[in-house]
Design a protein around this motif. Structure first.
Motif, short mmCIF file in Angstrom:
data_model
loop_
_atom_site.label_atom_id
_atom_site.label_comp_id
_atom_site.label_asym_id
_atom_site.label_seq_id
_atom_site.Cartn_x
_atom_site.Cartn_y
_atom_site.Cartn_z
N GLY A 174 0.82 -1.21 0.00
CA GLY A 174 0.00 0.00 0.00
C GLY A 174 0.85 1.26 0.00
N THR A 175 0.35 2.29 0.66
CA THR A 175 1.03 3.59 0.68
C THR A 175 2.50 3.44 1.03
N MET A 176 2.79 2.67 2.07
CA MET A 176 4.18 2.53 2.51
C MET A 176 4.91 1.39 1.81
N GLY A 177 4.23 0.25 1.65
CA GLY A 177 4.92 -0.96 1.17
C GLY A 177 5.57 -0.78 -0.19
N THR A 179 4.78 -8.29 -1.71
CA THR A 179 3.48 -8.96 -1.80
C THR A 179 2.39 -8.10 -1.18
N ASP A 180 1.14 -8.43 -1.51
CA ASP A 180 -0.03 -7.81 -0.85
C ASP A 180 -1.17 -8.80 -0.96
N SER A 181 -2.04 -8.81 0.06
CA SER A 181 -3.16 -9.75 0.01
C SER A 181 -4.21 -9.29 -1.01
N ASN A 182 -4.14 -8.03 -1.42
CA ASN A 182 -5.07 -7.52 -2.42
C ASN A 182 -4.37 -7.44 -3.79
N GLU A 214 -5.17 -6.18 -6.60
CA GLU A 214 -5.21 -4.86 -7.26
C GLU A 214 -4.14 -3.94 -6.70
N THR A 215 -3.97 -3.98 -5.39
CA THR A 215 -2.95 -3.13 -4.76
C THR A 215 -1.57 -3.55 -5.22
N LEU A 216 -1.38 -4.86 -5.32
CA LEU A 216 -0.07 -5.36 -5.74
C LEU A 216 0.22 -4.94 -7.19
N GLU A 274 7.45 -5.72 7.43
CA GLU A 274 5.98 -5.85 7.52
C GLU A 274 5.36 -4.46 7.43
N ALA A 275 4.58 -4.24 6.36
CA ALA A 275 3.93 -2.93 6.16
C ALA A 275 2.47 -3.15 5.81
N ILE A 276 1.81 -4.04 6.56
CA ILE A 276 0.38 -4.25 6.29
C ILE A 276 -0.42 -3.30 7.16
N VAL A 277 -1.74 -3.37 6.96
CA VAL A 277 -2.68 -2.48 7.64
C VAL A 277 -2.42 -2.39 9.16
N GLU A 278 -2.63 -1.20 9.73
CA GLU A 278 -2.35 -0.95 11.15
C GLU A 278 -3.47 -1.51 12.02
N ASN A 279 -3.62 -2.81 11.99
CA ASN A 279 -4.68 -3.47 12.74
C ASN A 279 -4.04 -4.62 13.51
N ALA A 338 -4.93 -8.19 12.37
CA ALA A 338 -4.36 -8.54 11.05
C ALA A 338 -2.86 -8.82 11.19
N LYS A 339 -2.18 -8.04 12.01
CA LYS A 339 -0.74 -8.25 12.17
C LYS A 339 -0.48 -9.57 12.91
N ARG A 340 -1.25 -9.83 13.98
CA ARG A 340 -1.06 -11.07 14.73
C ARG A 340 -1.26 -12.28 13.82
N SER A 369 8.90 -4.46 11.63
CA SER A 369 7.55 -3.91 11.41
C SER A 369 7.62 -2.41 11.20
N ASN A 370 6.79 -1.93 10.29
CA ASN A 370 6.72 -0.49 10.01
C ASN A 370 5.59 0.17 10.82
N THR A 371 5.10 -0.51 11.84
CA THR A 371 3.95 0.01 12.59
C THR A 371 4.18 1.44 13.08
N SER A 372 3.11 2.23 13.05
CA SER A 372 3.23 3.62 13.49
C SER A 372 3.03 3.76 15.00
N TYR A 373 2.08 2.96 15.54
CA TYR A 373 1.73 3.18 16.95
C TYR A 373 1.60 1.90 17.77
N HIS A 425 10.50 1.99 11.62
CA HIS A 425 9.37 2.82 11.23
C HIS A 425 9.82 3.95 10.33
N TRP A 426 9.27 3.96 9.10
CA TRP A 426 9.64 4.95 8.09
C TRP A 426 8.55 6.00 7.97
N TYR A 427 8.85 7.04 7.23
CA TYR A 427 7.90 8.12 7.01
C TYR A 427 7.61 8.24 5.53
N THR A 428 6.41 8.71 5.22
CA THR A 428 6.03 8.77 3.82
C THR A 428 6.37 10.12 3.18
N PRO A 429 6.95 10.16 2.00
CA PRO A 429 7.42 9.03 1.21
C PRO A 429 8.85 8.65 1.62
N1 LIG Z 1 0.77 5.81 5.59
C1 LIG Z 1 1.77 6.32 6.27
O1 LIG Z 1 2.05 7.53 6.15
C2 LIG Z 1 2.58 5.47 7.19
C3 LIG Z 1 3.81 5.97 7.64
C4 LIG Z 1 4.61 5.17 8.47
C5 LIG Z 1 4.17 3.92 8.85
N2 LIG Z 1 2.96 3.46 8.41
C6 LIG Z 1 2.58 2.10 8.83
O2 LIG Z 1 2.81 1.22 7.74
C7 LIG Z 1 1.83 0.17 7.75
C8 LIG Z 1 1.09 0.19 6.43
O3 LIG Z 1 0.46 1.44 6.30
P1 LIG Z 1 -0.05 1.99 4.88
O4 LIG Z 1 -0.38 3.41 5.07
O5 LIG Z 1 0.89 1.58 3.81
O6 LIG Z 1 -1.41 1.16 4.74
P2 LIG Z 1 -2.22 0.80 3.42
O7 LIG Z 1 -3.61 0.55 3.86
O8 LIG Z 1 -1.97 1.79 2.34
O9 LIG Z 1 -1.53 -0.57 2.97
C9 LIG Z 1 -1.63 -1.72 3.73
C10 LIG Z 1 -1.69 -2.88 2.76
O10 LIG Z 1 -1.60 -4.10 3.49
C11 LIG Z 1 -2.34 -5.04 2.76
N3 LIG Z 1 -2.57 -6.18 3.63
C12 LIG Z 1 -3.46 -6.31 4.64
N4 LIG Z 1 -3.31 -7.51 5.23
C13 LIG Z 1 -2.31 -8.15 4.57
C14 LIG Z 1 -1.70 -9.41 4.72
N5 LIG Z 1 -2.07 -10.27 5.66
N6 LIG Z 1 -0.69 -9.76 3.86
C15 LIG Z 1 -0.28 -8.89 2.90
N7 LIG Z 1 -0.85 -7.67 2.73
C16 LIG Z 1 -1.84 -7.31 3.56
C17 LIG Z 1 -3.58 -4.31 2.30
O11 LIG Z 1 -4.19 -4.95 1.19
C18 LIG Z 1 -3.01 -2.94 1.96
O12 LIG Z 1 -2.70 -2.83 0.60
C19 LIG Z 1 0.95 0.41 8.97
O13 LIG Z 1 1.44 -0.34 10.06
C20 LIG Z 1 1.12 1.92 9.22
O14 LIG Z 1 0.93 2.25 10.57
C21 LIG Z 1 2.16 4.20 7.58
#
Ligand SMILES: NC(=O)c1ccc[n+]([C@@H]2O[C@H](COP(=O)([O-])OP(=O)(O)OC[C@H]3O[C@@H](n4cnc5c(N)ncnc54)[C@H](O)[C@@H]3O)[C@@H](O)[C@H]2O)c1
Length: 326
Positions: A13-16, A33-36, A38-40, A91-96, A99-101, A119-123, A142-146
């Motif tokens: 996604g945005t970060m990956g 990789t991505d589970s979606n 279209e995103t990939l 690991e840069a998947i959704v901040e849930n 889902a991460k577990r 992990s790239n988790t924010s919080y 933990h990285w910052y966008t972009p």
């Molecule tokens: N957006 C930011 O500015 C930013 C900055 C720093 C850190 N982060 C962190 O980076 C992580 C990703 O954030 P984002 O903004 O890129 O989110 P995003 O929603 O843009 O992308 C997350 C992607 O993860 C995919 N995904 C979900 N479950 C998955 C799985 N089991 N396997 C593979 N892919 C899976 C989703 O399809 C989605 O494309 C989060 O932990 C977030 O806190 C985000």
């Protein structure tokens, strides 16, 4: 000296997608990789666009272009294939947390035993979500966008992390020209995101309570705060303000945080109608029907110009300045 790593990036996604590009340009071999699906698929275009912006500004590695990207970074629908032989798993998947577990549990069965999990988790405190025996090779990076333009990377080792794992990631990050900050222990949001979160809580209050518009907030940030922050940071700015002034401000209770309601009315209203930001074409602003790729390109070109200017003038505070012992 940093060596080439086999890197798996989970989540495109945005970060990956951007992290995959950073590691690829950094000389590493990347699988994304991505589970979606279209995103990939979309990730490829986003990486190429970002790379083209960097190339145009002479900020991409020498001799680097889309052919090198295609060689260095491949996309895979399958998680097992993505992490096969990986030395570093980003690991840069959704901040849930759930889902991460769930991902960590699946990863446990697939990841090489010595692979470093970053992990790239924010919080989130992700360490309790990981299988215990993986913690010796686990950390937060933990990285910052972009991330191909913002240099800060927060590093937090898990409580059981081997120093070598942290060192490997720190050296890889430094070798890519980034600025790692190693926190001694986990705190949600690290430093920069905590500061940003405090800003955000305050401006949501100002907007929701009718004190100011989004444009007023951004004008204040750009014309009042950003200019000085860019060269002084926060603590050096305090030195320039003069510490007694700051002391008086504290004594006069300069600031009372807004009540913590756990929500923002304007944010809830915008998200509810699908105005989720530049990806949707509208958020606090209407982005005039311009696609995100175009908006990212414009933002990136301006960030590059600003970075070049800052590089040229040099920051007044920061590395190289001696800190006064407290
Ligand atoms: N957006 C930011 O500015 C930013 C900055 C720093 C850190 N982060 C962190 O980076 C992580 C990703 O954030 P984002 O903004 O890129 O989110 P995003 O929603 O843009 O992308 C997350 C992607 O993860 C995919 N995904 C979900 N479950 C998955 C799985 N089991 N396997 C593979 N892919 C899976 C989703 O399809 C989605 O494309 C989060 O932990 C977030 O806190 C985000």
């Amino acid at each position: 000296m940093s060596r080439q790593l086999r890197v798996a990036v989970l989540g495109a996604g945005t970060m990956g997608h951007a992290l995959a590009l950073v590691f690829a340009m950094g000389g590493h071999r990347v699988r994304l990789t991505d589970s979606n699906p279209e995103t990939l698929a979309r990730a490829q275009g986003l990486m190429e666009k970002a790379l083209a912006t960097l190339e145009a500004a002479h900020e991409a590695p020498r001799g680097w272009g889309s052919a090198q990207l295609a060689q260095a970074c491949t996309r895979h629908a399958d998680l097992a294939e993505t992490v096969e032989g990986a030395e570093l798993i980003v690991e840069a998947i959704v901040e849930n947390p759930e889902a991460k577990r769930d991902l960590y549990a699946r990863l446990d069965a697939l990841s090489p035993p010595e692979a470093i999990w970053a992990s790239n988790t924010s919080y989130l405190d992700v360490f309790p979500l990981m299988p215990k025996h993986r913690l010796r090779r686990a950390l937060i990076a933990h990285w910052y966008t972009p991330p191909y333009l913002v240099d800060l990377v927060d590093l937090v080792a898990s409580p059981d992390c081997e120093p070598e794992a942290l060192r490997t990631v720190k050296e890889a990050v430094e070798a890519m020209g980034k600025v790692p900050i190693v926190l001694r222990k986990f705190i949600p949001g690290y430093i920069a995101n905590r500061i940003q979160a405090a800003f955000q809580a305050e401006v949501q209050f100002l907007i929701d309570e009718g004190y100011a518009s989004a444009q007023d907030v951004d004008d204040s940030a750009l014309h009042g705060i950003a200019l000085r922050f860019a060269i002084l940071g926060i603590m050096a700015k305090a030195d320039f303000t003069g510490l007694p002034m700051l002391q008086h401000a504290f004594r006069n209770r300069m600031y009372t945080p807004p009540p913590d309601t756990g929500a923002s009315a304007s944010l809830d209203a915008l998200v509810a109608r699908g105005d989720t930001g530049v990806m949707a074409g509208r958020g606090y602003y209407d982005w005039g029907g311009r696609p995100p790729e175009q908006l990212f390109e414009e933002r990136d070109a301006k960030l590059i110009a600003l970075k070049k200017a800052l590089r040229q003038i040099g920051a007044m505070a920061g590395r190289g300045m001696k800190e006064n012992p407290l």
